[in-house]
Design an enzyme around this catalytic site. Structure first.
Site, PDB file in Angstrom:
ATOM      1  N   CYS A   1      40.002  23.106  23.564  1.00 35.25           N
ATOM      2  CA  CYS A   1      40.219  22.071  24.571  1.00 35.25           C
ATOM      3  C   CYS A   1      41.410  21.175  24.205  1.00 35.25           C
ATOM      4  CB  CYS A   1      38.996  21.182  24.665  1.00 35.25           C
ATOM      5  SG  CYS A   1      37.487  22.086  24.951  1.00 35.25           S
TER       6      CYS A   1
ATOM      7  N   ARG B   1      46.950  26.356  23.087  1.00 35.81           N
ATOM      8  CA  ARG B   1      45.704  26.262  22.329  1.00 35.81           C
ATOM      9  C   ARG B   1      44.614  27.170  22.908  1.00 35.81           C
ATOM     10  NH1 ARG B   1      44.962  21.260  19.437  1.00 35.81           N
ATOM     11  NH2 ARG B   1      42.805  21.211  20.106  1.00 35.81           N
TER      12      ARG B   1
ATOM     13  N   TRP C   1      37.916  24.811  27.070  1.00 37.88           N
ATOM     14  CA  TRP C   1      37.588  26.119  26.516  1.00 37.88           C
ATOM     15  C   TRP C   1      36.068  26.118  26.413  1.00 37.88           C
ATOM     16  CZ3 TRP C   1      36.033  28.151  21.504  1.00 37.88           C
ATOM     17  CH2 TRP C   1      36.339  29.496  21.332  1.00 37.88           C
TER      18      TRP C   1
ATOM     19  N   ASN D   1      36.760  16.669  23.844  1.00 37.43           N
ATOM     20  CA  ASN D   1      36.928  17.860  22.993  1.00 37.43           C
ATOM     21  C   ASN D   1      35.807  17.829  21.968  1.00 37.43           C
ATOM     22  OD1 ASN D   1      39.280  18.357  24.295  1.00 37.43           O
ATOM     23  ND2 ASN D   1      40.615  18.029  22.525  1.00 37.43           N
ATOM     24  N   GLY D   2      35.256  18.993  21.636  1.00 39.37           N
ATOM     25  CA  GLY D   2      34.215  19.034  20.603  1.00 39.37           C
ATOM     26  C   GLY D   2      32.867  19.381  21.196  1.00 39.37           C
TER      27      GLY D   2
ATOM     28  N   GLU E   1      45.913  41.844   7.881  1.00 38.98           N
ATOM     29  CA  GLU E   1      46.623  40.941   8.791  1.00 38.98           C
ATOM     30  C   GLU E   1      47.303  41.744   9.908  1.00 38.98           C
ATOM     31  OE1 GLU E   1      46.584  37.995   9.535  1.00 38.98           O
ATOM     32  OE2 GLU E   1      48.479  37.577  10.528  1.00 38.98           O
TER      33      GLU E   1
ATOM     34  N   LYS F   1      46.516  41.282  13.886  1.00 39.40           N
ATOM     35  CA  LYS F   1      47.553  40.998  14.901  1.00 39.40           C
ATOM     36  C   LYS F   1      47.453  41.999  16.040  1.00 39.40           C
ATOM     37  CE  LYS F   1      48.484  37.804  14.107  1.00 39.40           C
ATOM     38  NZ  LYS F   1      48.240  36.955  12.997  1.00 39.40           N
TER      39      LYS F   1
ATOM     40  N   GLU G   1      44.328  41.362  18.188  1.00 42.13           N
ATOM     41  CA  GLU G   1      44.408  40.088  18.916  1.00 42.13           C
ATOM     42  C   GLU G   1      45.253  40.176  20.179  1.00 42.13           C
ATOM     43  OE1 GLU G   1      44.729  36.060  16.516  1.00 42.13           O
ATOM     44  OE2 GLU G   1      45.995  37.604  15.671  1.00 42.13           O
TER      45      GLU G   1
ATOM     46  N   HIS H   1      35.983  57.525   1.314  1.00 41.48           N
ATOM     47  CA  HIS H   1      34.580  57.111   1.223  1.00 41.48           C
ATOM     48  C   HIS H   1      33.992  56.848   2.605  1.00 41.48           C
ATOM     49  CE1 HIS H   1      34.827  56.984  -3.090  1.00 41.48           C
ATOM     50  NE2 HIS H   1      35.952  56.297  -2.981  1.00 41.48           N
TER      51      HIS H   1
ATOM     52  N   LYS I   1      44.100  28.575  19.999  1.00 42.97           N
ATOM     53  CA  LYS I   1      45.015  28.366  18.874  1.00 42.97           C
ATOM     54  C   LYS I   1      44.345  27.629  17.724  1.00 42.97           C
ATOM     55  CE  LYS I   1      48.825  28.465  16.616  1.00 42.97           C
ATOM     56  NZ  LYS I   1      49.074  29.769  15.972  1.00 42.97           N
TER      57      LYS I   1
HETATM   58  C1  F6R Z   1      45.155  34.726  14.036  1.00 44.68           C
HETATM   59  C2  F6R Z   1      44.954  33.291  13.985  1.00 44.68           C
HETATM   60  C3  F6R Z   1      43.626  32.790  13.532  1.00 44.68           C
HETATM   61  C4  F6R Z   1      43.808  31.549  12.628  1.00 44.68           C
HETATM   62  C5  F6R Z   1      42.440  30.935  12.294  1.00 44.68           C
HETATM   63  C6  F6R Z   1      42.580  29.778  11.333  1.00 44.68           C
HETATM   64  O1  F6R Z   1      46.438  35.062  14.487  1.00 44.68           O
HETATM   65  O2  F6R Z   1      45.821  32.520  14.300  1.00 44.68           O
HETATM   66  O3  F6R Z   1      42.894  33.785  12.884  1.00 44.68           O
HETATM   67  O4  F6R Z   1      44.480  31.944  11.469  1.00 44.68           O
HETATM   68  O5  F6R Z   1      41.825  30.505  13.467  1.00 44.68           O
HETATM   69  O6  F6R Z   1      43.368  28.764  11.852  1.00 44.68           O
HETATM   70  P1  F6R Z   1      44.050  27.696  10.924  1.00 44.68           P
HETATM   71  O7  F6R Z   1      45.036  28.393  10.058  1.00 44.68           O
HETATM   72  O8  F6R Z   1      44.693  26.722  11.870  1.00 44.68           O
HETATM   73  O9  F6R Z   1      42.958  27.069  10.099  1.00 44.68           O
END
Ligand code: F6R
Length: 616
Positions: A2, A27, A75, A100-101, A489, A493, A496, A512, A611
């Site tokens: 949010c 976000r 959100w 928010n929250g 990672e 990516k 996602e 395995h 985000k």
């Molecule tokens: C993936 C991504 C998320 C963040 C995770 C932690 O591309 O962006 O997996 O890495 O939500 O967020 P931060 O780093 O802001 O604590």
């Protein structure tokens, strides 16, 4: 997640609110809304499911103007994404709230307020706040007094903005567990959950602290702390150009951010390297003294930041000789953890506001050192004003600049740089790191921006490779040693932003189990720097080829690997093995980007993701 924007001015603030929401789009959200106090002295609102552009269209069809207002991107947490659940929420026509929250005791509050005659029109926890406030306003007659009286009854996390038709000269805000910042103007003031939303109108900001309540008027701001005492919060001038929130020549923020990596890695190193060593003071004035006492490291983070922590474990144990554990914050925070004596608690986070990571830090701080607690806390973070930074003993700020694409890219590589600096600093202080190797790594770090530039120059090659994925539904990512988290990672990516199922394995695990999955429909991506594990990795790749699996190998140019039937080798610039995880991340980012572009997905705002995950 949010987003909140609010404004009080002598002009129509609808465009400011809408532009603020647009700047928070990164976000992630599912609906948007705005409420204004109109010239007729009544509250009115527009809300829409979907993008802010839908809300803009609604405002064009049915304009709304005013000099006091609040706006929100939601959100969904309680109640489906729908217009009736979108914020702002009203109590009658008197009071509007955005939030928010999460309010944890919302069910109990809802029952109580229903008993008092309030009629609920949404399924949200937020609506309990606005009716509770209305109830207090009835009793106390003053909005600030009503908010102060309501706060102790709200359990959970919130950033709140409130306006009332009865008191048109003020915008109220409260913060507990969810960030809020006041933007200071001349004869007008603003509020947002992220300063990025307000850079269009001001470069002076006042950050609210945990438990703060603020009354924002056109000509001033009054803040009370958690104990109810009036406090002065410092006004901070923001320096970076507002253009950071623009895509520039790039089609997506993600591509722009991938290409920014040489520059932001350079910035993250600036002022932190001596001729042949790392400047330990870069971690804070007490760092040298504290680092000398560290016998163990516990890293806690989420998602991409967790992968950075996983790489650091290899570094810390190999280079500094310090035992290291890494855990995802959502598990760590609910587990009874046995803390080894003299353990440094390290959190890693781009935003510094991730709810699970913050909760893990708070749990860690509850026990005092010497009584089963941690020695100290340190955060590697990209946002200097964030909660994690404020609440940690030590911090190292990455200098990635605002990251708008939901999929983290430049934040990850700068986190890795920060964690390498931490490894070297600990190794130096303990005398466990060979001096010649330290000097070599410092030199290599200085060359890293150039190497990253060379890796980015492979952009077109990777774009071509991406075509192999256009019709695929599954893929495997393999790596060995510190490249295993890099493979994780890469897989994260790809899933996602392209929604292709991707799994990462340490290459040695292949036989395995996962080898059973390999056939011509399962591309296998491998990162293969020229290290002592290369020969073993080559055998793993043979295992894949023998099953008809198509291989995409990012390999050191000196690794002696070449293209062949079903094998696509991309030659990478040569780099010191210990820094390879940083460099090999780049082609994997580019690969997922180009696959997503081919698939036509929403690259910067992938479905279902936010985000900054500021709720559990
Ligand atoms: C993936 C991504 C998320 C963040 C995770 C932690 O591309 O962006 O997996 O890495 O939500 O967020 P931060 O780093 O802001 O604590």
């Amino acid at each position: 997640m949010c987003g909140i924007v609010g404004a009080i001015a002598e002009r129509n603030i609808t465009p400011v609110l809408v532009e603020g929401l647009k700047r928070l789009e990164y976000r992630g959200y599912d609906s948007a809304g705005v409420a204004l106090l109109t010239e007729q002295g009544a509250l009115d609102r527009r809300r829409r499911v979907g993008k802010v552009s839908e809300l803009q269209a609604a405002l064009q069809a049915e304009p709304l103007a005013g000099r006091l207002g609040i706006a929100h991107t939601r959100w969904a947490t309680h109640g489906a994404p729908s217009e009736r659940n979108a914020h702002p929420h009203f109590s009658g026509q008197e009071l509007a709230v955005v939030h928010n929250g999460i309010i944890e005791n919302h069910e109990e509050l809802r029952e109580r307020l229903k008993g008092l005659g309030y009629v609920f029109t949404s399924d949200t926890d937020t609506e309990t706040i606005v009716h509770l406030l209305e109830h207090k306003l009835q009793q106390l007659g003053d909005l600030s007094a009503a908010l102060k009286a309501a706060i102790p009854e709200l359990h959970g996390a919130y950033g709140l903005a409130v306006i009332s038709a009865r008191q048109p000269d003020r915008l109220l805000a409260a913060r507990s567990g969810s960030p809020l910042v006041i933007g200071l103007g001349l004869g007008e003031n603003f509020l947002a959950s992220d300063q990025l939303a307000l850079r269009q109108v001001t470069d002076r900001f006042m950050y609210l602290e945990e438990g703060d309540i603020a009354e924002i008027r056109r000509d001033g701001v009054q803040v009370w702390d958690a104990a109810g005492n009036p406090v002065q919060r410092e006004a901070v001038q923001y320096h970076e150009g507002a253009e950071a929130a623009d895509k520039g020549e790039y089609r997506h923020f993600m591509l722009k951010e991938i290409h920014e990596q040489p520059k932001v890695v350079q910035r993250t190193l600036e002022g932190r390297l001596g001729s042949d060593h790392v400047l330990v003071q870069a971690f804070g004035p007490q760092a040298a003294e504290l680092f000398a006492k560290v016998k163990n490291v516990q890293i806690v983070a989420c998602g991409t930041s967790y992968h950075a922590g996983m790489v650091a474990r290899y570094w810390l144990e190999e280079l500094a000789g310090i035992p290291c554990q890494v855990e995802v914050a959502s598990e760590f925070r609910y587990r009874k953890v046995v803390v080894q004596p003299d353990t440094l608690f390290v959190s890693v986070s781009q935003s510094g506001e991730t709810a699970d990571t913050l909760a893990a830090l708070r749990n860690a701080k509850e026990q005092a050192p010497g009584q089963g607690g941690y020695l100290a806390s340190l955060v590697i973070c990209n946002v200097g004003t964030s909660s994690l930074v404020r609440e940690s003993d030590l911090c190292l700020l990455t200098q990635a600049g605002p990251e708008i694409g939901v999929a983290s890219t430049k934040a990850f590589t700068t986190q890795l740089v920060g964690l390498m600096l931490l490894t070297l600093a600990l190794g130096q202080v303990h005398g466990s790191l060979d001096k010649a190797l330290a000097a070599e790594l410092v030199d290599e770090l200085r060359r890293l921006p150039t190497r990253l530039g060379e890796a980015l120059a492979m952009d077109k090659t990777v774009e071509k490779i991406a075509e192999l994925f256009a019709e695929k539904h599954h893929s495997l990512f393999l790596g060995r040693g510190a490249q295993y988290p890099v493979a994780m990672e890469g897989a994260l990516k790809l899933k996602e932003i392209s929604y292709i199922h991707a799994e990462a394995y340490p290459a040695g695990e292949l036989k395995h189990g996962p080898l059973a999955l390999v056939d011509a429909d399962m591309p296998v991506v491998t990162v293969a720097p020229n290290n002592e594990l290369l020969e073993k990795l080559k055998s793993n790749l043979q295992e894949v080829r023998a099953r008809g699996g198509e291989l995409i190998v990012f390999a050191d140019q000196q690794a002696g690997m070449s293209n062949g039937e079903g094998t696509h080798v991309v030659a990478m610039p040569h780099i010191h093995d210990l820094l390879a995880p940083i460099l090999y991340t780049v082609p994997l980012q580019l690969l997922s980007y180009y696959v997503a572009v081919l698939k036509g997905t929403d690259v910067d705002q992938p479905r279902n993701l936010a985000k900054s995950v500021t709720v559990e």
